[in-house]
Write an enzyme that holds these catalytic residues in place. Structure first.
Site, mmCIF file in Angstrom:
data_model
loop_
_atom_site.group_PDB
_atom_site.id
_atom_site.type_symbol
_atom_site.label_atom_id
_atom_site.label_comp_id
_atom_site.label_asym_id
_atom_site.label_seq_id
_atom_site.Cartn_x
_atom_site.Cartn_y
_atom_site.Cartn_z
ATOM 1 N N GLU A 114 -6.581 4.145 6.603
ATOM 2 C CA GLU A 114 -7.403 3.264 5.760
ATOM 3 C C GLU A 114 -7.890 2.050 6.555
ATOM 4 O O GLU A 114 -8.260 1.027 5.977
ATOM 5 C CB GLU A 114 -6.604 2.780 4.531
ATOM 6 C CG GLU A 114 -5.995 3.851 3.661
ATOM 7 C CD GLU A 114 -6.985 4.553 2.726
ATOM 8 O OE1 GLU A 114 -8.193 4.271 2.829
ATOM 9 O OE2 GLU A 114 -6.545 5.397 1.929
ATOM 10 N N HIS A 138 -1.789 -2.046 0.977
ATOM 11 C CA HIS A 138 -2.066 -0.895 0.113
ATOM 12 C C HIS A 138 -0.751 -0.207 -0.228
ATOM 13 O O HIS A 138 0.067 0.058 0.647
ATOM 14 C CB HIS A 138 -3.023 0.073 0.827
ATOM 15 C CG HIS A 138 -3.120 1.399 0.140
ATOM 16 N ND1 HIS A 138 -3.411 1.524 -1.199
ATOM 17 C CD2 HIS A 138 -2.932 2.663 0.606
ATOM 18 C CE1 HIS A 138 -3.410 2.804 -1.527
ATOM 19 N NE2 HIS A 138 -3.116 3.511 -0.459
ATOM 20 N N HIS A 140 1.480 2.408 -3.430
ATOM 21 C CA HIS A 140 1.395 3.455 -4.461
ATOM 22 C C HIS A 140 2.381 3.126 -5.583
ATOM 23 O O HIS A 140 3.431 3.765 -5.697
ATOM 24 C CB HIS A 140 1.735 4.819 -3.843
ATOM 25 C CG HIS A 140 0.802 5.266 -2.752
ATOM 26 N ND1 HIS A 140 1.095 6.318 -1.905
ATOM 27 C CD2 HIS A 140 -0.424 4.822 -2.383
ATOM 28 C CE1 HIS A 140 0.091 6.494 -1.057
ATOM 29 N NE2 HIS A 140 -0.838 5.591 -1.314
ATOM 30 N N GLU A 168 3.387 -14.072 -16.856
ATOM 31 C CA GLU A 168 3.151 -14.501 -15.476
ATOM 32 C C GLU A 168 1.889 -13.892 -14.849
ATOM 33 O O GLU A 168 1.310 -14.444 -13.912
ATOM 34 C CB GLU A 168 4.374 -14.089 -14.644
ATOM 35 C CG GLU A 168 4.492 -14.724 -13.288
ATOM 36 C CD GLU A 168 5.055 -16.145 -13.338
ATOM 37 O OE1 GLU A 168 5.541 -16.575 -14.402
ATOM 38 O OE2 GLU A 168 4.975 -16.810 -12.297
ATOM 39 N N HIS A 209 -4.151 6.883 -7.445
ATOM 40 C CA HIS A 209 -3.771 6.722 -6.053
ATOM 41 C C HIS A 209 -2.916 5.469 -5.830
ATOM 42 O O HIS A 209 -1.795 5.570 -5.362
ATOM 43 C CB HIS A 209 -5.035 6.688 -5.180
ATOM 44 C CG HIS A 209 -4.786 6.533 -3.713
ATOM 45 N ND1 HIS A 209 -5.732 6.765 -2.751
ATOM 46 C CD2 HIS A 209 -3.680 6.142 -3.036
ATOM 47 C CE1 HIS A 209 -5.218 6.550 -1.545
ATOM 48 N NE2 HIS A 209 -3.979 6.164 -1.703
HETATM 49 O O1 2HA Z 1 -1.397 5.724 4.496
HETATM 50 O O2 2HA Z 1 -1.644 5.735 1.496
HETATM 51 O O3 2HA Z 1 -4.235 5.999 1.238
HETATM 52 C C1 2HA Z 1 -1.476 6.749 3.580
HETATM 53 C C2 2HA Z 1 -2.211 6.313 2.380
HETATM 54 C C3 2HA Z 1 -3.639 6.592 2.329
HETATM 55 ZN ZN ZN Z 2 -2.682 5.505 -0.321
#
Ligand code: 2HA
Ligand code: ZN
Length: 271
Positions: A114, A138, A140, A168, A209
């Site tokens: 990414e 980033h 998940h 909050e 995602h």
């Molecule tokens: O790095 O999360 O979006 C792996 C991921 C891609």
């Molecule tokens: Zn990801």
């Protein structure tokens, strides 16, 4: 011990794993180093090879010559603290902001899949935040991802839902969150659409995602991600209880929270 900025980056990666935000090689992170931080890392940097530039596939002229700490493609957040130069590295952008070179770490690897999204979003947030925002993270997060299956994928719906699930939350994201429909991970399309949202938001939900957040420091960015996910967790528990909602935080109460803290709430979310 590595320079503090690297140790702090490592700690964020470890925390992401511990809180279940970054399973296996899921998620990635980057940090735009300030000039004084580059100096503190200088004993590690190898600036001798001025030829070996790798095309970025995108252009970020506003970041020309800047240095970034970045996670390696395929690396596990769980392993970062065990093998720092194998799982992270420092890269520098060239003078036109369309290629990078490795100056430390990333042993045997390259930056995250990414990376284009990270660089383009750094470029946008550098402008939007007047240079303050330096972190891109980033992750998940379980509960937020779950909500992307049952709520309409609209900025207003997600922002209001998150704000109203925990007091909050509006303090941490008074501008709300952007929401994107599903797109291929690592694609230019996902990177560019995230940039559009990042012009006004510091957090963008990627349907089915995960989440992409920015912040001025690791505490700021990680805290934002953590708060959003906690709010989503509470909302899921409310939904899963199957009980009717009898009361919640009103629009005016959200406004009052922000007023009391001198924060500007994004009125567009109420429109
Ligand atoms: O790095 O999360 O979006 C792996 C991921 C891609
Ligand atoms: Zn990801």
């Amino acid at each position: 011990m590595y320079p503090k900025i690297i140790e702090d980056f490592v700690r964020m990666c470890a925390d992401g794993y511990k809180l279940g935000f970054n399973e296996a090689n899921g998620g990635n992170a980057s940090y735009r180093l300030a000039p004084e931080e580059v100096k503190k890392c200088s004993e590690y940097l190898d600036l001798s090879d001025e030829e070996d530039w790798t095309d970025l596939g995108v252009e970020a002229p506003g970041l020309s010559g800047e240095y970034f700490i970045v996670t390696a493609s395929g690396s596990l957040m769980r392993n970062v603290s065990l093998d720092i130069p194998g799982t992270l590295g420092i890269v520098q952008l060239n003078s036109t902001g369309d290629a990078y070179r490795k100056v430390w770490g990333l042993e045997g690897g390259r930056p995250t899949s990414e990376f284009a999204a990270h660089i383009l979003n750094h470029s946008v947030r550098k402008i939007s935040s007047g240079g303050a925002d330096r972190v891109m993270y980033h992750l998940h997060p379980v509960n937020l991802i779950a909500l992307t299956y049952i709520l309409p994928l609209e900025d207003k719906v997600f922002s209001k839902t998150l704000w109203k699930s925990m007091t909050e939350c509006v303090m941490v994201i008074p501008e709300g969150v952007g929401v994107l429909s599903w797109m291929v991970p690592g694609s230019k399309e996902l990177a560019l659409n995230t940039c559009d949202k990042m012009e006004k938001y510091k957090a963008v939900v990627w349907a089915h995602h995960g989440l992409f957040v920015t912040g001025s420091s690791f505490d700021d960015a990680f805290g934002r991600a953590h708060t959003i996910e906690k709010s989503a967790d509470i909302r899921n528990k409310i939904i899963q209880s199957g009980k009717p909602v009898l009361q919640e935080i009103s629009d005016d109460e959200l406004r009052n929270i922000c007023k009391s803290l001198n924060l500007t709430i994004n009125e567009d979310i109420f429109a």
